[in-house]
Enzyme design. Structure first.
Site, PDB file in Angstrom:
ATOM      1  N   THR A   1      21.636  22.402  13.721  1.00  0.00           N
ATOM      2  CA  THR A   1      21.444  23.006  12.983  1.00  0.00           C
ATOM      3  C   THR A   1      20.990  22.403  11.799  1.00  0.00           C
ATOM      4  O   THR A   1      20.643  22.914  10.295  1.00  0.00           O
ATOM      5  CB  THR A   1      21.969  24.076  13.212  1.00  0.00           C
ATOM      6  OG1 THR A   1      22.032  25.446  14.217  1.00  0.00           O
ATOM      7  CG2 THR A   1      21.513  25.554  12.569  1.00  0.00           C
TER       8      THR A   1
ATOM      9  N   GLU B   1      56.115  12.475  32.114  1.00  0.00           N
ATOM     10  CA  GLU B   1      55.062  12.027  30.751  1.00  0.00           C
ATOM     11  C   GLU B   1      55.725   9.907  30.851  1.00  0.00           C
ATOM     12  O   GLU B   1      54.363   9.479  30.701  1.00  0.00           O
ATOM     13  CB  GLU B   1      55.701  12.826  29.541  1.00  0.00           C
ATOM     14  CG  GLU B   1      54.995  13.506  29.187  1.00  0.00           C
ATOM     15  CD  GLU B   1      53.984  13.957  29.697  1.00  0.00           C
ATOM     16  OE1 GLU B   1      53.010  13.386  29.450  1.00  0.00           O
ATOM     17  OE2 GLU B   1      53.484  15.202  30.064  1.00  0.00           O
TER      18      GLU B   1
END
Length: 663
Positions: free
Chosen positions: A243, A460
């Site tokens: 756009t 982790e």
């Protein structure tokens, strides 16, 4: 100052409210003056009336039966008395008929008549008592037509609202509902966007610049026998600048530019969509050379007869048919070009995509590192920065980001700096903004038990350890156990921007992703629900290897991918039940193999894994330099060192969210 230099005064615009106001004034005036309200007729009471009657002052009493009111007329002698002085003065507006001097509201008619009759007999009076009825023709007529007026008024109001101000005319009246809702770009009043404001997209800009050049200087191309292209379709993922590119065309073209969305053709009335298409192209032809831009054209351009499960939509198909006719019905010299944008080119009708309608399909892809740097330059213009930022560093920290994402990063960085009461935006604010967008907002007040926190830390640390030990795993940037968004912890990577991916690269990434669950198994000999997003990711990767990319030896060089996107509407699979069982077995085999491989890597580095987890529990956030202190230099030559990635202590990003809350 001469009269010629005087600014001409703007004449007031005519409004329909003037007519309404004039009618209201006339009604009030008619009621006010017609009823004799400016005469000197006064109200009296029954006792006063009886006193006047006994004194012989009344010549006539007119009883209005339907309004329960009596009008009193005085005799000539009574008018000369001082007691009636106020009612015998000349009225402001002379009445055409006999005006009563008094008026009163009586209660019960029979009692009122009996009282008057009794007084007349007692005083031997010849006062006339008469009866009459009054009717207000105007009010009766008004009450008769008022319901119809209200119904018509409400209907017109609803039609105006439903038409949404369609096309020109007085406020989008019902008669204008078939008019086009396209907005005509005005370069004098609208904000002008130029090609300088569109960073990256070099190939796409070159295509549309040529279209603009053709409209400005058509003889340059027609002299060689070339014809103006009928249309150009901008295709690409959301946020890549389709756009924005059209806005730049509007700013550069210097020709009428009609802009609207595909949904603007959709209306609740039958035939309105096709009518608006006809009106749009008629306006464009009248103002040619011109450009028409239809954003989100898939709203009306979806393939006919394939509307998901519900059968075809005749109204939408009629609109599409009219669009096809208008686009292919141009003469060679009308100089009208249609630009359209969509991120769902796979669902568009084939007749719309053919040459002669959309001659060019311009793919607007996600920006690469060089284009991201240019996009940062554009969006950093209004940002007040504290230092000269390394734009190449920021571009490296945002792999996979679209232009809209980068604009959001710049805006979030400014908001973060303002939240911290800073006078300018610093480099760290941009890194925090990327963390905020990719991982979500920090939740420091989230209640996590020490046992859960330890599990998250080892999870982790498992990701970090396995990815450090594998050659093709993405380089680690940082590991955190600070909750963000829906994740309880995350390992952040800086993936290599590859155009093609080999099986060993995919397998290494899957193994690193499974490192979290493997660490829980190695350390605690238990597993948890924290690996939900990890399992979802590796399952999708394994299924893609087997069913899309043909990277599995058992299934062979086959793909069940449908680029048209049509088999997602069907209930049948493109393979047999036997093949489906083999696919499931191969997917499971790949995942379990990589899981065992991750466990083996962690078993060999169990001490370093524990040391890394303890450091993570202590600091909550660790970076690449912390892993180098524990594991030493990575055993594989880093391809990214040449790009200046040694500043890893502050590098953040492009994450793989690893631990998701169990919902």
């Amino acid at each position: 100052m001469s009269k010629d230099n005087k600014t001409p005064q703007k004449k007031p615009k005519f409004s329909s409210w003037w007519i309404y106001g004039l009618i209201a004034i006339l009604l009030i005036g008619f009621q006010f003056f017609g009823s004799g309200s400016l005469s000197t007729t006064q109200k009296t009471t029954t006792s006063e009336l009886q006193e006047y009657l006994r004194n012989g002052d009344i010549s006539k009493i007119l009883i209005i039966t339907n309004t329960r009111q009596a009008k009193v007329f005085l005799t000539e002698e009574a008018m000369s008395k001082d007691v009636h002085k106020d009612v015998v003065d000349q009225p402001l507006i002379p009445s055409t008929g006999m005006v009563p001097q008094y008026v009163l509201d009586y209660g019960d008619l029979q009692n009122f008549e009996n009282d008057i009759k009794k007084i007349k007999q007692e005083n031997n009076l010849d006062t006339i008592v008469d009866y009459d009825t009054e009717s207000n023709v105007f009010m009766e007529l008004l009450l008769t037509i008022l319901p119809f007026v209200l119904i018509i008024g409400i209907w017109i109001y609803l039609m105006r609202r439903m038409s949404g101000g369609a096309g020109g005319g007085a406020g989008g009246q019902i008669f204008n509902i078939g008019k086009s809702k396209a907005k005509l770009f005005d370069e004098k009043t609208d904000t002008r966007t130029s090609f300088k404001d569109v960073a990256g997209l070099e190939g796409a800009k070159e295509e549309v610049e040529e279209i603009v050049e053709f409209l400005k200087h058509p003889e340059k191309y027609t002299s060689l026998g070339g014809k103006i292209p009928k249309g150009a379709l901008l295709v690409g993922p959301p946020g890549t600048g389709k756009t924005l590119l059209a806005k730049a065309v509007a700013g550069e073209a210097k020709v009428p530019f009609f802009s609207l969305s595909g949904s603007d053709f959709v209306e609740m009335f039958v035939g309105v969509g096709a009518s608006r298409v006809r009106d749009l192209f008629k306006q464009a032809k009248d103002k040619s050379p011109a450009i028409i831009f239809i954003d989100e054209i898939d709203a009306i351009g979806r393939a006919r007869g394939k509307n998901n499960f519900t059968g075809s939509n005749d109204e939408r198909e009629n609109t599409l048919n009219q669009l096809l006719t208008e686009m292919d019905g141009f003469g060679t010299n009308t100089n009208v070009i249609v630009l359209a944008a969509t991120n769902r080119a796979d669902v568009l009708d084939k007749a719309l995509m053919r040459a002669g309608r959309f001659d060019r399909q311009i793919y607007v892809d996600l920006p690469d590192i060089r284009e991201r740097k240019e996009i940062f330059e554009v969006h950093l213009r209004p940002i007040k920065t504290a230092e000269t930022l390394d734009l190449e560093f920021l571009a490296r920290q945002t792999p996979g980001f679209s232009g809209a994402d980068i604009a959001n990063v710049c805006n979030e960085a400014a908001l973060i700096a303002a939240r911290k009461e800073k006078k300018a935006v610093s480099k760290q604010d941009f890194l925090d903004a990327v963390d905020r967008i990719v991982g979500g907002l920090e939740k420091k007040n989230k209640i996590i038990t020490p046992e859960e926190k330890k599990t998250i830390a080892y999870h982790e640390a498992g990701h970090a350890t396995v990815s450090w030990m594998l050659e093709h795993a993405a380089p680690l940037v940082k590991v955190t156990i600070v909750p963000r968004g829906q994740s309880l912890g995350a390992a952040w990577y800086l993936p290599e921007e590859r155009l093609i991916v080999r099986p060993e690269q995919m397998l290494d990434e899957m193994c690193a992703t499974l490192g979290g669950r493997a660490a829980e198994k190695v350390i605690f000999n238990k597993i948890s629900t924290g690996a939900l997003s990890d399992l979802e990711k590796v399952t999708k990767q394994a299924r893609a290897m087997v069913t899309i990319y043909g990277l599995n030896e058992s299934i062979g060089n086959l793909t069940y991918y449908d680029s048209s996107g049509q088999n997602e509407y069907g209930f049948t699979k493109p393979y047999s039940e036997e093949t489906a069982q083999r696919i499931d077995k191969e997917i499971s085999k790949i995942i379990e193999t990589e899981y065992k491989r991750a466990i083996d890597v962690l078993e060999k580095n169990k001490d370093k894994l524990s040391e890394l987890a303890e450091r993570l529990l202590d600091k909550e956030v660790i970076f690449k330099e912390d892993l180098e202190k524990i594991f030493g230099k990575r055993p594989f030559a880093e391809k990214f060192d040449e790009q200046g990635q040694e500043e890893v202590a502050t590098e953040k990003l492009a994450s793989e969210e690893s631990t998701e809350e169990n919902k």
